[in-house]
Design a protein around this motif. Structure first.
Motif, short mmCIF file in Angstrom:
data_model
loop_
_atom_site.label_atom_id
_atom_site.label_comp_id
_atom_site.label_asym_id
_atom_site.label_seq_id
_atom_site.Cartn_x
_atom_site.Cartn_y
_atom_site.Cartn_z
N LEU A 23 0.85 -1.18 0.00
CA LEU A 23 0.00 0.00 0.00
C LEU A 23 0.89 1.24 0.00
CD1 LEU A 23 -2.96 0.97 0.25
CD2 LEU A 23 -2.59 1.04 2.71
N VAL A 24 0.68 2.12 -0.96
CA VAL A 24 1.52 3.32 -1.11
C VAL A 24 0.66 4.56 -0.92
CG1 VAL A 24 2.98 4.62 -2.70
CG2 VAL A 24 3.06 2.13 -2.71
N ASP A 25 1.10 5.44 -0.06
CA ASP A 25 0.44 6.72 0.18
C ASP A 25 0.87 7.68 -0.93
OD1 ASP A 25 -0.16 9.35 1.03
OD2 ASP A 25 0.01 8.78 3.14
N ALA A 26 -0.04 8.01 -1.82
CA ALA A 26 0.30 8.82 -3.00
C ALA A 26 0.88 10.19 -2.63
CB ALA A 26 -0.93 9.01 -3.87
N LYS A 27 0.36 10.77 -1.58
CA LYS A 27 0.80 12.12 -1.22
C LYS A 27 2.24 12.16 -0.71
CE LYS A 27 -0.42 16.25 1.33
NZ LYS A 27 -1.38 16.93 2.17
N HIS A 28 2.65 11.12 0.01
CA HIS A 28 3.97 11.14 0.65
C HIS A 28 4.98 10.19 0.01
CE1 HIS A 28 1.12 12.51 3.81
NE2 HIS A 28 2.02 13.47 3.87
N ALA A 29 4.58 9.44 -0.99
CA ALA A 29 5.46 8.44 -1.59
C ALA A 29 6.73 9.05 -2.17
CB ALA A 29 4.72 7.66 -2.68
N SER A 30 6.62 10.13 -2.91
CA SER A 30 7.81 10.69 -3.55
C SER A 30 8.84 11.15 -2.52
CB SER A 30 7.44 11.84 -4.48
OG SER A 30 6.86 12.90 -3.76
N ALA A 50 9.37 -2.69 -4.24
CA ALA A 50 10.01 -3.68 -5.11
C ALA A 50 9.53 -5.10 -4.82
CB ALA A 50 11.53 -3.59 -4.95
N TYR A 51 9.25 -5.40 -3.56
CA TYR A 51 8.80 -6.74 -3.19
C TYR A 51 7.32 -6.98 -3.46
CZ TYR A 51 13.16 -8.13 -0.98
OH TYR A 51 14.46 -8.47 -0.74
N GLY A 52 6.56 -5.92 -3.68
CA GLY A 52 5.13 -6.07 -3.86
C GLY A 52 4.76 -6.73 -5.19
N ASP A 53 3.88 -7.73 -5.11
CA ASP A 53 3.34 -8.32 -6.33
C ASP A 53 2.21 -7.45 -6.87
OD1 ASP A 53 4.84 -10.83 -6.37
OD2 ASP A 53 3.76 -11.26 -4.51
N ARG A 54 1.51 -6.80 -5.96
CA ARG A 54 0.45 -5.87 -6.30
C ARG A 54 0.71 -4.60 -5.50
NH1 ARG A 54 -0.26 -9.31 -9.55
NH2 ARG A 54 -2.13 -10.50 -9.96
N ILE A 55 0.53 -3.46 -6.15
CA ILE A 55 0.75 -2.18 -5.48
C ILE A 55 -0.54 -1.38 -5.53
CG2 ILE A 55 2.09 -0.03 -5.48
CD1 ILE A 55 4.31 -1.69 -6.89
N ILE A 56 -1.02 -0.99 -4.36
CA ILE A 56 -2.23 -0.18 -4.26
C ILE A 56 -1.80 1.23 -3.87
CG2 ILE A 56 -4.40 0.19 -3.04
CD1 ILE A 56 -4.47 -2.86 -2.55
N VAL A 57 -2.18 2.20 -4.69
CA VAL A 57 -1.86 3.60 -4.40
C VAL A 57 -3.12 4.24 -3.84
CG1 VAL A 57 -1.07 5.79 -5.35
CG2 VAL A 57 -0.17 3.65 -6.26
N ASN A 58 -3.04 4.72 -2.59
CA ASN A 58 -4.20 5.36 -1.99
C ASN A 58 -3.97 6.85 -1.79
OD1 ASN A 58 -2.45 5.29 0.23
ND2 ASN A 58 -4.07 4.83 1.66
N LYS A 59 -5.03 7.56 -1.46
CA LYS A 59 -5.02 9.01 -1.23
C LYS A 59 -4.63 9.79 -2.48
CE LYS A 59 -3.95 8.46 3.65
NZ LYS A 59 -3.03 8.85 4.73
N GLY A 60 -4.87 9.23 -3.64
CA GLY A 60 -4.56 9.93 -4.88
C GLY A 60 -5.33 11.22 -5.04
N TYR A 61 -6.52 11.27 -4.45
CA TYR A 61 -7.34 12.49 -4.53
C TYR A 61 -6.65 13.69 -3.89
CZ TYR A 61 -8.50 11.40 0.32
OH TYR A 61 -8.42 11.13 1.65
N LEU A 62 -5.71 13.45 -2.99
CA LEU A 62 -4.98 14.56 -2.35
C LEU A 62 -4.02 15.25 -3.32
CD1 LEU A 62 -4.18 12.93 1.10
CD2 LEU A 62 -5.96 14.61 0.58
N LEU A 63 -3.72 14.60 -4.43
CA LEU A 63 -2.82 15.17 -5.42
C LEU A 63 -3.56 15.95 -6.51
CD1 LEU A 63 -0.38 12.17 -5.84
CD2 LEU A 63 -0.15 14.15 -4.33
N MET A 64 -4.87 15.86 -6.51
CA MET A 64 -5.66 16.53 -7.54
C MET A 64 -5.64 18.04 -7.32
SD MET A 64 -8.88 13.89 -7.58
CE MET A 64 -9.80 14.87 -8.75
N LYS A 65 -5.65 18.80 -8.39
CA LYS A 65 -5.66 20.25 -8.31
C LYS A 65 -6.95 20.74 -7.64
CE LYS A 65 -4.72 24.38 -10.96
NZ LYS A 65 -4.31 24.92 -12.25
N PHE A 66 -8.04 20.11 -7.98
CA PHE A 66 -9.33 20.43 -7.39
C PHE A 66 -9.91 19.16 -6.78
CE2 PHE A 66 -8.75 23.32 -11.00
CZ PHE A 66 -8.77 24.52 -10.32
N PRO A 67 -9.58 18.87 -5.51
CA PRO A 67 -10.02 17.64 -4.87
C PRO A 67 -11.53 17.47 -4.87
CG PRO A 67 -8.41 18.77 -3.51
CD PRO A 67 -8.77 19.70 -4.63
N ILE A 68 -11.96 16.24 -4.97
CA ILE A 68 -13.38 15.92 -4.96
C ILE A 68 -13.97 16.16 -3.59
CG2 ILE A 68 -15.03 14.01 -5.26
CD1 ILE A 68 -12.96 12.78 -7.22
#
Length: 69
Positions: A23-30, A50-68
């Motif tokens: 699980l990857v926090d989109a806002k703080h991942a970079s 790197a070890y993840g077979d599946r990667i889930i990116v959450n909180k992507g809405y925090l990166l939107m210019k106009f959040p929902i």
């Protein structure tokens, strides 16, 4: 956490590790992925992804210019 499945013989014999979900926090991942570590120190964020077979990116809405929300 995955090492637990291999460290204990009882767990190793009773459980099959079929995959790893990361699980990857989109806002703080970079910040964590680009973090410069001292020589010989592993960047855990990079290693976990790197070890993840599946990667889930959450909180992507925090990166939107106009959040929902």
């Amino acid at each position: 956490l995955a090492q637990t499945f291999y460290a204990e013989d009882q767990v190793f014999n009773d459980v099959k590790l079929d995959g790893v979900v990361t699980l990857v926090d989109a806002k703080h991942a970079s910040f964590h992925l680009d973090e410069i570590k001292p020589k010989g120190v592993i960047n855990e964020a990079v290693e976990q992804i790197a070890y993840g077979d599946r990667i889930i990116v959450n909180k992507g809405y925090l990166l939107m210019k106009f959040p929902i929300i």
